[in-house]
Scaffold this motif. Structure first.
Motif, PDB file in Angstrom:
ATOM      1  N   PRO A 187       0.830  -1.217   0.000  1.00 16.05           N
ATOM      2  CA  PRO A 187       0.000   0.000   0.000  1.00 16.05           C
ATOM      3  C   PRO A 187       0.861   1.263   0.000  1.00 16.05           C
ATOM      4  O   PRO A 187       2.055   1.214   0.328  1.00 16.05           O
ATOM      5  N   ASP A 188       0.223   2.384  -0.348  1.00 16.88           N
ATOM      6  CA  ASP A 188       0.917   3.675  -0.253  1.00 16.88           C
ATOM      7  C   ASP A 188       0.945   4.153   1.200  1.00 16.88           C
ATOM      8  O   ASP A 188       1.898   4.811   1.616  1.00 16.88           O
ATOM      9  N   ILE A 189      -0.122   3.859   1.939  1.00 13.93           N
ATOM     10  CA  ILE A 189      -0.221   4.301   3.333  1.00 13.93           C
ATOM     11  C   ILE A 189      -0.862   3.185   4.166  1.00 13.93           C
ATOM     12  O   ILE A 189      -1.785   2.501   3.696  1.00 13.93           O
ATOM     13  N   VAL A 190      -0.355   3.034   5.387  1.00 14.06           N
ATOM     14  CA  VAL A 190      -0.977   2.118   6.345  1.00 14.06           C
ATOM     15  C   VAL A 190      -1.594   2.961   7.464  1.00 14.06           C
ATOM     16  O   VAL A 190      -0.929   3.841   8.016  1.00 14.06           O
ATOM     17  N   LEU A 191      -2.858   2.713   7.756  1.00 14.56           N
ATOM     18  CA  LEU A 191      -3.491   3.319   8.932  1.00 14.56           C
ATOM     19  C   LEU A 191      -3.522   2.225   9.989  1.00 14.56           C
ATOM     20  O   LEU A 191      -4.177   1.188   9.807  1.00 14.56           O
ATOM     21  N   MET A 192      -2.799   2.438  11.104  1.00 10.21           N
ATOM     22  CA  MET A 192      -2.529   1.351  12.049  1.00 10.21           C
ATOM     23  C   MET A 192      -3.003   1.692  13.460  1.00 10.21           C
ATOM     24  O   MET A 192      -2.547   2.676  14.052  1.00 10.21           O
ATOM     25  N   ASP A 193      -3.890   0.860  13.974  1.00 11.79           N
ATOM     26  CA  ASP A 193      -4.309   0.966  15.378  1.00 11.79           C
ATOM     27  C   ASP A 193      -3.146   0.526  16.277  1.00 11.79           C
ATOM     28  O   ASP A 193      -2.192  -0.101  15.808  1.00 11.79           O
ATOM     29  N   ILE A 194      -3.199   0.859  17.554  1.00 11.25           N
ATOM     30  CA  ILE A 194      -2.120   0.443  18.463  1.00 11.25           C
ATOM     31  C   ILE A 194      -2.526  -0.778  19.290  1.00 11.25           C
ATOM     32  O   ILE A 194      -1.867  -1.811  19.261  1.00 11.25           O
TER      33      ILE A 194
ATOM     34  N   GLU B 218       7.085  -1.170  13.431  1.00 10.21           N
ATOM     35  CA  GLU B 218       8.548  -1.293  13.456  1.00 10.21           C
ATOM     36  C   GLU B 218       9.012  -2.406  12.512  1.00 10.21           C
ATOM     37  O   GLU B 218       9.971  -2.229  11.752  1.00 10.21           O
ATOM     38  N   LYS B 219       8.315  -3.531  12.536  1.00  7.55           N
ATOM     39  CA  LYS B 219       8.724  -4.657  11.688  1.00  7.55           C
ATOM     40  C   LYS B 219       8.515  -4.328  10.217  1.00  7.55           C
ATOM     41  O   LYS B 219       9.333  -4.692   9.368  1.00  7.55           O
ATOM     42  N   ILE B 220       7.429  -3.642   9.894  1.00  9.73           N
ATOM     43  CA  ILE B 220       7.182  -3.279   8.487  1.00  9.73           C
ATOM     44  C   ILE B 220       8.252  -2.307   7.997  1.00  9.73           C
ATOM     45  O   ILE B 220       8.814  -2.477   6.913  1.00  9.73           O
ATOM     46  N   VAL B 221       8.550  -1.291   8.811  1.00  4.07           N
ATOM     47  CA  VAL B 221       9.525  -0.276   8.390  1.00  4.07           C
ATOM     48  C   VAL B 221      10.930  -0.875   8.278  1.00  4.07           C
ATOM     49  O   VAL B 221      11.717  -0.476   7.415  1.00  4.07           O
ATOM     50  N   ARG B 222      11.216  -1.863   9.126  1.00  6.28           N
ATOM     51  CA  ARG B 222      12.532  -2.511   9.046  1.00  6.28           C
ATOM     52  C   ARG B 222      12.704  -3.191   7.683  1.00  6.28           C
ATOM     53  O   ARG B 222      13.771  -3.150   7.083  1.00  6.28           O
ATOM     54  N   GLU B 223      11.626  -3.795   7.208  1.00  5.97           N
ATOM     55  CA  GLU B 223      11.691  -4.490   5.911  1.00  5.97           C
ATOM     56  C   GLU B 223      11.457  -3.547   4.736  1.00  5.97           C
ATOM     57  O   GLU B 223      11.931  -3.790   3.636  1.00  5.97           O
ATOM     58  N   HIS B 224      10.679  -2.479   5.003  1.00  9.32           N
ATOM     59  CA  HIS B 224      10.297  -1.550   3.924  1.00  9.32           C
ATOM     60  C   HIS B 224      10.505  -0.125   4.431  1.00  9.32           C
ATOM     61  O   HIS B 224       9.556   0.528   4.881  1.00  9.32           O
ATOM     62  N   PRO B 225      11.737   0.381   4.391  1.00  9.60           N
ATOM     63  CA  PRO B 225      12.028   1.699   4.977  1.00  9.60           C
ATOM     64  C   PRO B 225      11.182   2.832   4.398  1.00  9.60           C
ATOM     65  O   PRO B 225      11.013   3.875   5.030  1.00  9.60           O
ATOM     66  N   GLN B 226      10.653   2.627   3.198  1.00 14.19           N
ATOM     67  CA  GLN B 226       9.841   3.683   2.565  1.00 14.19           C
ATOM     68  C   GLN B 226       8.386   3.660   3.058  1.00 14.19           C
ATOM     69  O   GLN B 226       7.593   4.533   2.675  1.00 14.19           O
ATOM     70  N   ALA B 227       8.018   2.682   3.873  1.00  9.85           N
ATOM     71  CA  ALA B 227       6.612   2.516   4.290  1.00  9.85           C
ATOM     72  C   ALA B 227       6.109   3.777   5.004  1.00  9.85           C
ATOM     73  O   ALA B 227       6.802   4.344   5.848  1.00  9.85           O
ATOM     74  N   ARG B 228       4.904   4.172   4.635  1.00  8.60           N
ATOM     75  CA  ARG B 228       4.272   5.337   5.290  1.00  8.60           C
ATOM     76  C   ARG B 228       3.190   4.801   6.214  1.00  8.60           C
ATOM     77  O   ARG B 228       2.160   4.318   5.747  1.00  8.60           O
ATOM     78  N   ILE B 229       3.451   4.887   7.505  1.00  3.49           N
ATOM     79  CA  ILE B 229       2.509   4.349   8.484  1.00  3.49           C
ATOM     80  C   ILE B 229       2.004   5.478   9.365  1.00  3.49           C
ATOM     81  O   ILE B 229       2.790   6.226   9.947  1.00  3.49           O
ATOM     82  N   VAL B 230       0.690   5.598   9.431  1.00  8.85           N
ATOM     83  CA  VAL B 230       0.040   6.581  10.295  1.00  8.85           C
ATOM     84  C   VAL B 230      -0.659   5.814  11.415  1.00  8.85           C
ATOM     85  O   VAL B 230      -1.523   4.972  11.143  1.00  8.85           O
ATOM     86  N   MET B 231      -0.268   6.076  12.651  1.00  8.86           N
ATOM     87  CA  MET B 231      -0.915   5.414  13.769  1.00  8.86           C
ATOM     88  C   MET B 231      -2.268   6.092  14.033  1.00  8.86           C
ATOM     89  O   MET B 231      -2.356   7.329  14.041  1.00  8.86           O
ATOM     90  N   VAL B 232      -3.297   5.287  14.228  1.00  9.37           N
ATOM     91  CA  VAL B 232      -4.648   5.804  14.499  1.00  9.37           C
ATOM     92  C   VAL B 232      -5.136   5.104  15.755  1.00  9.37           C
ATOM     93  O   VAL B 232      -5.463   3.915  15.724  1.00  9.37           O
ATOM     94  N   SER B 233      -5.155   5.823  16.861  1.00  9.67           N
ATOM     95  CA  SER B 233      -5.479   5.168  18.130  1.00  9.67           C
ATOM     96  C   SER B 233      -6.173   6.132  19.067  1.00  9.67           C
ATOM     97  O   SER B 233      -5.969   7.345  19.003  1.00  9.67           O
TER      98      SER B 233
END
Lengths: 165, 145
Positions: free
Chosen positions: B61-68, B80-95
């Motif tokens: 995906p272009d963006i991940v919306l991630m609950d905590i 953390e695990k996604i970014v370690r494998e995919h440094p370009q990952a755009r993750i927005v925490m939604v909590s």
């Protein structure tokens, strides 16, 4: 029951319900629970552990849950058991999460466990140090009950006092 | 629901693709409705951190919306695990749990931004625009229409 523990939950419930429902809420039936908890509709329970421990229960009747879900979604949603359960759990999650944010920013550290459905008709009776406060929020879609039973963890209080001091 | 000017990928003008991660189906559906009102597409959904990692690999995906707070694996660890494998990952925490310690932990472990529940569509919209613009990949999208 220490009001400094309860007030963030009242404020959070008021804010989350008012924002999601696009209408103000009022609180009534504010009582201390002396008998064991008796479920009124579909209830979700969230437990806390750490410097503050205990549980909060949110309780809505199914019709109210469907109306609340529709307001939050901005569209009429078809009634279903899944929708009712999801709505009660997510409402609990949002209200408790916001209250926990306030308490954490005040220096308390504790863990919030994911909401679970409270399926028994009766809960455990409150003890002297975990007495429960029960309140009813009047909203346009219906009544939302919140039952809060929290206490300071004895060791956590000492640590918090030491830090604060 | 309010409609917004579409946010599109600048490289090909295609809709932004989202992975929505939350253990609540109700919350996922609400977020899906919001991102669709931003002109986006839901590429995948997950109900826990473990599934989020496999879904990220599957749908890119272009963006991940991630609950905590989720079962099995919480959102910050999954991020953390996604970014370690995919440094370009755009993750927005939604909590709903938005205390400073949590936000800092999420950002230190690779999340790009944080949005507190209950989510206001106009807030999420601005965050999406900001996160996409960080890499120079968004275009269009003025104020909410």
């Amino acid at each position: 029951m220490r009001m400094e523990l309860i007030q963030p939950f009242i404020n959070s419930a008021d804010a989350v319900l008012a924002q999601g429902l696009h209408a103000p809420t009022t609180v009534d039936h504010l009582t201390m629970e002396e008998q064991a908890y008796r479920r009124k509709g579909v209830a979700a329970e969230v437990c806390l552990s750490g410097e503050i421990e205990g549980r909060i229960i949110f309780d809505l009747d199914p019709d109210t849950a469907v109306r609340v879900a529709s307001r939050f979604a901005g569209a009429e949603l078809p009634s279903s058991d899944d929708l009712v359960r999801e709505t009660v759990c997510e409402l609990a999650n949002q209200i408790i999460g916001n209250a926990v944010t306030t308490l954490n920013d005040q220096g308390f550290h504790f863990r919030v466990h994911p909401p679970s459905l409270h399926t028994s008709e009766h809960g455990a009776k409150s003890s002297e140090d975990t007495e429960a406060l029960v309140m009813c929020f009047n909203t346009e879609p219906g009544k939302v009950f919140m039952n809060v039973a929290l206490r300071y963890h004895p060791q956590g209080v000492n640590e918090h006092a030491a830090i604060a001091g | 629901m309010e409609q917004f000017a579409p946010v599109k990928r600048s490289e090909d003008g295609q809709p932004v693709r989202y992975l929505i991660v939350d253990d609540s189906v109700f919350a996922r559906k609400n977020l899906a409705r919001m991102v669709e009102s931003f002109g986006g597409q839901v590429a995948g959904e997950a109900g826990d951190g473990v599934t989020a990692i496999s879904e990220y690999d599957r749908v890119s995906p272009d963006i991940v919306l991630m609950d905590i707070t989720m079962p099995q694996m919480e959102g910050i660890e999954a991020a953390e695990k996604i970014v370690r494998e995919h440094p370009q990952a755009r993750i927005v925490m939604v909590s709903s749990v938005g205390y400073q310690e949590n936000i800092v932990a999420a950002l230190q472990r690779g999340a790009r931004h944080f949005v507190q529940k209950p989510v206001k569509p106009e807030v999420l919209y601005e965050v999406i625009k900001y996160v996409m613009r960080e890499d120079g990949v968004a275009r269009g999208a003025g104020a909410g229409a």
